[in-house]
Design a protein around this motif. Structure first.
Motif, PDB file in Angstrom:
ATOM      1  N   LEU A  85       0.868  -1.171   0.000  1.00  0.00           N
ATOM      2  CA  LEU A  85       0.000   0.000   0.000  1.00  0.00           C
ATOM      3  C   LEU A  85       0.906   1.223   0.000  1.00  0.00           C
ATOM      4  CD1 LEU A  85      -2.875   1.275   0.291  1.00  0.00           C
ATOM      5  CD2 LEU A  85      -2.466   1.284   2.765  1.00  0.00           C
ATOM      6  N   ILE A  86       0.839   2.048  -1.049  1.00  0.00           N
ATOM      7  CA  ILE A  86       1.776   3.157  -1.183  1.00  0.00           C
ATOM      8  C   ILE A  86       1.027   4.478  -1.258  1.00  0.00           C
ATOM      9  CG2 ILE A  86       3.298   1.629  -2.484  1.00  0.00           C
ATOM     10  CD1 ILE A  86       2.734   3.495  -4.925  1.00  0.00           C
ATOM     11  N   ASP A  87       1.733   5.541  -0.901  1.00  0.00           N
ATOM     12  CA  ASP A  87       1.272   6.895  -1.158  1.00  0.00           C
ATOM     13  C   ASP A  87       1.857   7.334  -2.492  1.00  0.00           C
ATOM     14  OD1 ASP A  87       0.111   9.531   0.337  1.00  0.00           O
ATOM     15  OD2 ASP A  87       1.853  10.041  -0.896  1.00  0.00           O
ATOM     16  N   THR A  88       1.017   7.805  -3.390  1.00  0.00           N
ATOM     17  CA  THR A  88       1.466   8.059  -4.757  1.00  0.00           C
ATOM     18  C   THR A  88       2.237   9.357  -4.918  1.00  0.00           C
ATOM     19  OG1 THR A  88      -0.659   9.086  -5.326  1.00  0.00           O
ATOM     20  CG2 THR A  88      -0.441   6.718  -5.711  1.00  0.00           C
ATOM     21  N   ASP A  89       2.345  10.196  -3.878  1.00  0.00           N
ATOM     22  CA  ASP A  89       3.088  11.453  -4.015  1.00  0.00           C
ATOM     23  C   ASP A  89       4.549  11.193  -4.367  1.00  0.00           C
ATOM     24  OD1 ASP A  89       0.760  12.670  -3.384  1.00  0.00           O
ATOM     25  OD2 ASP A  89       1.388  13.474  -1.454  1.00  0.00           O
ATOM     26  N   HIS A  90       5.213  10.336  -3.576  1.00  0.00           N
ATOM     27  CA  HIS A  90       6.613  10.014  -3.814  1.00  0.00           C
ATOM     28  C   HIS A  90       6.874   8.508  -3.818  1.00  0.00           C
ATOM     29  CE1 HIS A  90       6.921  14.244  -2.468  1.00  0.00           C
ATOM     30  NE2 HIS A  90       7.982  14.286  -3.242  1.00  0.00           N
ATOM     31  N   GLY A  91       5.808   7.710  -3.862  1.00  0.00           N
ATOM     32  CA  GLY A  91       5.984   6.267  -3.910  1.00  0.00           C
ATOM     33  C   GLY A  91       6.469   5.668  -2.606  1.00  0.00           C
ATOM     34  N   VAL A  92       6.104   6.267  -1.477  1.00  0.00           N
ATOM     35  CA  VAL A  92       6.487   5.731  -0.166  1.00  0.00           C
ATOM     36  C   VAL A  92       5.585   4.553   0.181  1.00  0.00           C
ATOM     37  CG1 VAL A  92       6.627   6.228   2.301  1.00  0.00           C
ATOM     38  CG2 VAL A  92       7.394   7.926   0.639  1.00  0.00           C
ATOM     39  N   ILE A  93       6.176   3.465   0.631  1.00  0.00           N
ATOM     40  CA  ILE A  93       5.411   2.277   1.027  1.00  0.00           C
ATOM     41  C   ILE A  93       4.843   2.511   2.419  1.00  0.00           C
ATOM     42  CG2 ILE A  93       5.484  -0.214   1.383  1.00  0.00           C
ATOM     43  CD1 ILE A  93       7.988  -0.244  -0.415  1.00  0.00           C
ATOM     44  N   LEU A  94       3.527   2.533   2.549  1.00  0.00           N
ATOM     45  CA  LEU A  94       2.873   2.796   3.826  1.00  0.00           C
ATOM     46  C   LEU A  94       2.624   1.527   4.621  1.00  0.00           C
ATOM     47  CD1 LEU A  94       0.230   5.474   2.752  1.00  0.00           C
ATOM     48  CD2 LEU A  94       2.491   5.852   3.751  1.00  0.00           C
ATOM     49  N   ASP A  95       2.400   0.410   3.942  1.00  0.00           N
ATOM     50  CA  ASP A  95       2.153  -0.832   4.666  1.00  0.00           C
ATOM     51  C   ASP A  95       2.473  -2.021   3.771  1.00  0.00           C
ATOM     52  OD1 ASP A  95       1.595  -2.361   6.836  1.00  0.00           O
ATOM     53  OD2 ASP A  95      -0.576  -2.069   6.806  1.00  0.00           O
ATOM     54  N   VAL A  96       2.743  -3.153   4.420  1.00  0.00           N
ATOM     55  CA  VAL A  96       3.104  -4.399   3.751  1.00  0.00           C
ATOM     56  C   VAL A  96       2.306  -5.525   4.383  1.00  0.00           C
ATOM     57  CG1 VAL A  96       4.999  -5.915   3.076  1.00  0.00           C
ATOM     58  CG2 VAL A  96       5.444  -3.498   3.506  1.00  0.00           C
ATOM     59  N   GLU A  97       1.850  -6.453   3.548  1.00  0.00           N
ATOM     60  CA  GLU A  97       1.111  -7.614   4.051  1.00  0.00           C
ATOM     61  C   GLU A  97       1.495  -8.836   3.234  1.00  0.00           C
ATOM     62  OE1 GLU A  97      -1.803  -9.429   6.666  1.00  0.00           O
ATOM     63  OE2 GLU A  97      -0.598  -7.594   6.699  1.00  0.00           O
ATOM     64  N   THR A  98       1.661  -9.955   3.920  1.00  0.00           N
ATOM     65  CA  THR A  98       1.995 -11.221   3.282  1.00  0.00           C
ATOM     66  C   THR A  98       0.735 -12.085   3.173  1.00  0.00           C
ATOM     67  OG1 THR A  98       4.191 -11.131   4.281  1.00  0.00           O
ATOM     68  CG2 THR A  98       3.480 -13.247   3.389  1.00  0.00           C
ATOM     69  N   THR A  99       0.476 -12.627   1.985  1.00  0.00           N
ATOM     70  CA  THR A  99      -0.709 -13.462   1.791  1.00  0.00           C
ATOM     71  C   THR A  99      -0.395 -14.612   0.849  1.00  0.00           C
ATOM     72  OG1 THR A  99      -1.508 -12.201  -0.125  1.00  0.00           O
ATOM     73  CG2 THR A  99      -2.242 -11.477   2.055  1.00  0.00           C
ATOM     74  N   ARG A 100      -1.369 -15.514   0.725  1.00  0.00           N
ATOM     75  CA  ARG A 100      -1.306 -16.527  -0.330  1.00  0.00           C
ATOM     76  C   ARG A 100      -1.411 -15.838  -1.688  1.00  0.00           C
ATOM     77  NH1 ARG A 100      -5.934 -20.815   0.600  1.00  0.00           N
ATOM     78  NH2 ARG A 100      -5.081 -21.595  -1.384  1.00  0.00           N
ATOM     79  N   SER A 101      -0.935 -16.532  -2.708  1.00  0.00           N
ATOM     80  CA  SER A 101      -0.950 -15.953  -4.057  1.00  0.00           C
ATOM     81  C   SER A 101      -2.261 -16.281  -4.768  1.00  0.00           C
ATOM     82  CB  SER A 101       0.245 -16.476  -4.857  1.00  0.00           C
ATOM     83  OG  SER A 101       1.450 -16.078  -4.263  1.00  0.00           O
ATOM     84  N   ILE A 102      -3.359 -15.799  -4.192  1.00  0.00           N
ATOM     85  CA  ILE A 102      -4.667 -15.914  -4.826  1.00  0.00           C
ATOM     86  C   ILE A 102      -5.370 -14.569  -4.688  1.00  0.00           C
ATOM     87  CG2 ILE A 102      -4.923 -18.395  -4.474  1.00  0.00           C
ATOM     88  CD1 ILE A 102      -6.643 -17.821  -2.071  1.00  0.00           C
ATOM     89  N   ARG A 103      -6.293 -14.305  -5.599  1.00  0.00           N
ATOM     90  CA  ARG A 103      -6.902 -12.981  -5.659  1.00  0.00           C
ATOM     91  C   ARG A 103      -7.675 -12.642  -4.385  1.00  0.00           C
ATOM     92  NH1 ARG A 103     -11.665 -10.635  -7.076  1.00  0.00           N
ATOM     93  NH2 ARG A 103     -12.658 -12.661  -7.398  1.00  0.00           N
ATOM     94  N   GLN A 104      -8.401 -13.610  -3.808  1.00  0.00           N
ATOM     95  CA  GLN A 104      -9.202 -13.315  -2.630  1.00  0.00           C
ATOM     96  C   GLN A 104      -8.331 -12.829  -1.480  1.00  0.00           C
ATOM     97  OE1 GLN A 104      -9.281 -16.000  -4.549  1.00  0.00           O
ATOM     98  NE2 GLN A 104     -11.241 -17.070  -4.499  1.00  0.00           N
ATOM     99  N   ALA A 105      -7.177 -13.463  -1.289  1.00  0.00           N
ATOM    100  CA  ALA A 105      -6.297 -13.067  -0.195  1.00  0.00           C
ATOM    101  C   ALA A 105      -5.664 -11.710  -0.457  1.00  0.00           C
ATOM    102  CB  ALA A 105      -5.214 -14.135   0.001  1.00  0.00           C
TER     103      ALA A 105
END
Length: 461
Positions: free
Chosen positions: A228-248
């Motif tokens: 999840l990033i802020d588009t002003d300067h491309g700063v990463i606001l948060d990170v999450e690890t999930t399974r590689s499926i669309r629902q997750a």
């Protein structure tokens, strides 16, 4: 004339300063200005014993890990060797020439213990995000979200088909760490509870990884890194690890937005994403929170026979009905029910129908319902939110949003090509989460260093 042969002459005393030998323009000088580890010892105080031998300084371990992820040094054995030999790395890690570099096994011991139990790496990442906000790189008005597949440390040769895998027969006491972590995530929305569909193969060494062929090539085991990033300067606001499926992956958006709101008080006005996030429930969740979804809508209302589709009918919200191009009404109910259980429920999908007599006499019936007696339209629960997204897609701001969305894709390209995180080294959801957090921290630090480089100082003569 050829000069004399250069030979090292041992000296009894040396006058040497690391500060003088690290170039003023070195990247680590700029990064060092934004690394604040002063509170780490207090943060970890409850996870150390009051007796026994003194431990390795946790600040030293974190600084070494930051060096590794900032410069794409994937192996901790090699990291220890590089810090031992590189003067700039020693300077950043606060090691003098005579100081001993910790053994590589120290990282594993701390990572699997106090670092993970205290969520230190999440704390480190959020501290870096807070510094980006302090430096004015984050406005919180426009955010973008996306996911990227990162290959897991697993292969098909050491896997089992889904029909032969039974998690209930595993004894957690005898299972490896990655398998125990897999058992702990069976009920989590990001892993086991994300979908009832089981993968074709399950890895023995890392069963939480997902067998996928999403890249339209050979299938492999992977995890999804969600940004999840802020588009002003491309700063990463948060990170999450999930399974590689669309629902997750889509579900992680709610988790990250909620976490950013609770931690930093940031609520975006725009949410930018690709079509994978354009489902009705996701759009409805965003619209309910007054967030404009600049997201392509997943719409399967198209008809192969070329007849009128749902968007050709106007929705009359005041009367709760559709109006066809010929001006006729399609209603869900045509009489009032004394029993409320028989009337509209407001949940799920609803079907709206025209009168049979009206359709039979309509001159546009061949273009509307040539094979049916009367036309019917299905309306989903979140159709209002879907219409909001469709209306936004017609604006000039939508063109800008689609250009801004590329910033998160560029971050993933940088992650894999420059930082070398094309394949994971650690196993299990916790190990993968550690890698993703450290990599995102390194990317934010490099962003700060690029925008605010260290001031150049003239050398003393």
């Amino acid at each position: 004339m050829m000069g004399p042969r250069q030979e090292a002459q041992p000296a009894l005393l040396y006058e040497f300063s690391l500060e003088d030998h690290v170039p003023q323009g070195h990247l680590l000088r700029s990064i060092d200005r934004f690394v604040d580890l002063s509170g780490i010892r207090a943060f970890l105080a409850d996870f150390y014993s009051h007796t026994g031998r003194p431990s390795v300084d946790p600040e030293l371990l974190i600084r070494m890990l930051l060096v590794g992820y900032c410069f794409g040094i994937r192996s901790e054995r090699r990291l220890c060797e590089e810090v031992h030999l590189n003067l700039a790395y020693r300077w950043f890690c606060r090691l003098d020439l005579s100081d001993r570099v910790p053994d590589h096994s120290t990282f594993s011991k701390n990572r699997h213990g106090r670092f993970r139990d205290s969520e230190l790496l999440r704390h480190l990442f959020q501290t870096t995000v807070a510094r980006c906000i302090e430096e004015g790189l984050v406005s919180g008005q426009r955010m973008a979200v996306d996911a990227s597949l990162i290959e897991a440390d697993a292969n098909k040769q050491n896997s089992t088909p889904k029909d032969d895998w039974d998690a209930g027969q595993i004894d957690p006491a005898d299972a490896p760490r990655a398998v125990r972590e897999y058992l702990d995530t069976l009920d989590e929305a990001a892993f086991g509870a994300a979908s009832e569909v089981q993968p074709k193969f399950t890895s023995h060494s890392d069963p939480a990884s997902q067998w996928t062929a999403a890249r339209k090539g050979p299938a492999f085991f992977s995890y999804s890194d969600n940004y999840l990033i802020d588009t002003d300067h491309g700063v990463i606001l948060d990170v999450e690890t999930t399974r590689s499926i669309r629902q997750a992956e889509v579900g992680s958006t709610k988790t990250m937005l909620t976490r950013v709101k609770d931690k930093f008080g940031l609520i975006p006005s725009w949410m930018i994403a690709d079509t994978a996030y354009g489902s009705g429930p996701m759009l409805g969740w965003l619209v309910d929170r007054k967030i404009d979804p600049y997201i392509p809508v997943i719409d399967k209302a198209g008809r192969p026979d070329g007849t009128w589709i749902r968007t050709d009918f106007d929705w009359d919200a005041e009367n709760g009905q559709y109006i066809c191009p010929e001006g006729h009404a399609l209603k869900q109910f045509r009489r009032n029910y004394s029993d409320p259980n028989r009337g509209p429920t407001g949940k799920g999908t609803a079907k709206y129908r025209a009168l049979k007599l009206t359709c039979q006499a309509c001159p546009s019936k061949p273009r509307c319902c040539p094979n049916a007696d009367a036309r019917s339209i299905t309306r989903e629960e979140h159709e209002d939110a879907r219409q909001v997204a469709r209306d936004l897609a017609k604006t000039d701001e939508y063109v800008i949003a689609m250009k801004l969305r590329k910033k998160v894709e560029m971050l993933f390209a940088y992650l894999k090509r420059i930082l070398g995180l094309g394949r994971l080294r650690l196993r299990g959801p916790c190990g993968v989460n550690d890698e993703f957090l450290l990599a995102a921290t390194a990317q934010n630090l490099r962003k700060l260093a690029k925008i605010f480089p260290a001031p150049q100082q003239l050398r003393k003569t």
